[in-house]
Scaffold this active site. Structure first.
Site, PDB file in Angstrom:
ATOM      1  N   ARG A 153       2.038 -19.441  -0.315  1.00 60.35           N
ATOM      2  CA  ARG A 153       3.424 -19.224  -1.004  1.00 60.35           C
ATOM      3  C   ARG A 153       4.155 -18.515   0.046  1.00 60.35           C
ATOM      4  O   ARG A 153       3.631 -17.310   0.304  1.00 60.35           O
ATOM      5  CB  ARG A 153       3.433 -18.360  -2.450  1.00 60.35           C
TER       6      ARG A 153
ATOM      7  N   LYS B 273       4.210  -9.406   2.787  1.00 60.97           N
ATOM      8  CA  LYS B 273       3.883  -8.193   1.729  1.00 60.97           C
ATOM      9  C   LYS B 273       3.702  -7.084   2.809  1.00 60.97           C
ATOM     10  O   LYS B 273       3.506  -6.884   3.702  1.00 60.97           O
ATOM     11  CB  LYS B 273       2.805  -8.650   0.988  1.00 60.97           C
TER      12      LYS B 273
HETATM   13  N1  PMM Z   1       4.135 -12.717  -5.070  1.00 68.21           N
HETATM   14  C1  PMM Z   1       5.068 -12.693  -5.368  1.00 68.21           C
HETATM   15  C2  PMM Z   1       5.823 -13.279  -6.628  1.00 68.21           C
HETATM   16  N2  PMM Z   1       5.326 -14.349  -7.041  1.00 68.21           N
HETATM   17  N3  PMM Z   1       3.298 -15.532  -7.376  1.00 68.21           N
HETATM   18  C3  PMM Z   1       2.162 -16.059  -7.210  1.00 68.21           C
HETATM   19  N4  PMM Z   1       1.333 -16.990  -7.714  1.00 68.21           N
HETATM   20  N5  PMM Z   1       1.445 -15.057  -6.220  1.00 68.21           N
HETATM   21  C4  PMM Z   1       2.279 -14.111  -5.591  1.00 68.21           C
HETATM   22  O1  PMM Z   1       1.266 -13.629  -4.528  1.00 68.21           O
HETATM   23  C5  PMM Z   1       3.242 -13.816  -6.042  1.00 68.21           C
HETATM   24  C6  PMM Z   1       4.052 -14.612  -6.736  1.00 68.21           C
HETATM   25  C7  PMM Z   1       6.051 -11.539  -4.906  1.00 68.21           C
HETATM   26  O2  PMM Z   1       6.737 -11.912  -3.680  1.00 68.21           O
HETATM   27  P1  PMM Z   1       8.397 -11.946  -3.712  1.00 68.21           P
HETATM   28  O3  PMM Z   1       9.060 -10.776  -4.297  1.00 68.21           O
HETATM   29  O4  PMM Z   1       8.733 -12.157  -2.398  1.00 68.21           O
HETATM   30  O5  PMM Z   1       8.378 -13.433  -4.306  1.00 68.21           O
END
Ligand code: PMM
Length: 273
Positions: free
Chosen positions: A254, A216
């Site tokens: 994640r 991030k």
């Molecule tokens: N961050 C993203 C997308 N989904 N879900 C949860 N539960 N927690 C998070 O911090 C989260 C998420 C954004 O990241 P990406 O665009 O790389 O998927």
């Protein structure tokens, strides 16, 4: 599905974005075949579960319609579930959650904690999946304006507690509920750090905790005088936070990059007396 068992170590949730526009891996797994192959590769690298998403939550990004999201996600969920992969579906839509649970997903990962779609909590309660409720204050186009707090830790915990209560009231069993502070969602870098310093307050809500910090933006410019790192070069900073998560035995991290994070967790576990 069975309860969200308390694991003996922090689990690794590998990210599979079936989208053309995620901030760090956009477009790479945009066909079902490429997405399934990448999902299997994440498992081969040590992922305990794979998080399949068809709508980017990148700050500022526009929403996709439900039909597009269904078309992106469901075939991939079905194929990976057929290979025995444990899957969460990253969606804020009840319709996509329902189709994914029916196609073999075990968890719904809802970044809105039930706020984006009024049918979400009832749908998950009825179909019997696990539910991950993240702290959220609005869709990607609005969230930068909502990063306003007097006490970020107290407010995030209180707002997450409301989402927990709503999930329980809808009939989602307490032992299938995971909470997530939503790092980077309607939060500035300093808000993120403050929450990370106080994860105990999130754990205090009494549910397993998922942490999503992988690559991030707030990890880009950590060292004064050095250039900012692009997303793919943020995995070591990510691993530093994975270590903290593993020391706390959070439920899961994640992550885009699985093998290094899995190793970081293994190191923490080896260090235990
Ligand atoms: N961050 C993203 C997308 N989904 N879900 C949860 N539960 N927690 C998070 O911090 C989260 C998420 C954004 O990241 P990406 O665009 O790389 O998927």
């Amino acid at each position: 599905m069975s309860a969200v068992a308390t694991p003996t170590r922090t689990l690794v949730m590998g990210i599979l974005n079936v989208t053309p526009d995620s901030f760090s891996d956009g477009g790479r797994w945009a066909t079902p075949e490429a997405a399934v192959a990448h999902g299997l590769a994440l498992v081969a690298q040590g992922a305990d579960l794979v998080d399949v998403g068809g709508e980017s939550t990148r700050p500022g990004s526009a929403r996709v319609d439900a039909g597009t999201e269904l078309d992106r996600v469901v075939p991939v969920v079905r194929a990976l579930a057929g290979h025995g992969v444990r899957i969460s579906v990253d969606t804020t839509r009840a319709e996509v959650a329902a189709a994914s649970l029916r196609a073999g997903a075990l968890w719904v990962n809802d970044v809105s904690g039930g706020l984006a779609d009024p049918a979400m909590l009832d749908t998950v309660a009825e179909l019997g999946g696990g539910y991950i409720a993240m702290h959220w204050r609005g869709h990607a186009t609005e969230m930068a304006d909502r990063a306003v707090y007097t006490d970020v830790v107290a407010e995030v915990v209180a707002e997450l507690a409301e989402r927990r209560d709503a999930a329980l009231a809808a009939g989602i069993p307490a032992d299938r509920l995971v909470l997530d502070p939503g790092i980077g969602f309607a939060k500035t870098a300093e808000h993120n750090w403050e929450l990370l310093r106080h994860l105990d307050a999130v754990e205090g809500l009494g549910h397993p905790v998922l942490l999503g910090v992988s690559r991030k933006r707030f990890l880009a410019g950590l060292v004064d005088g050095l250039p900012e790192t692009p997303p793919a070069e943020r995995d070591i900073a990510t691993a530093a936070l994975t270590v903290l998560a593993a020391q706390r035995r959070l439920w899961a991290v994640r992550t885009h990059e699985v093998r290094g994070q899995r190793d970081a967790i293994a190191v923490v576990e080896r260090m235990r007396p």
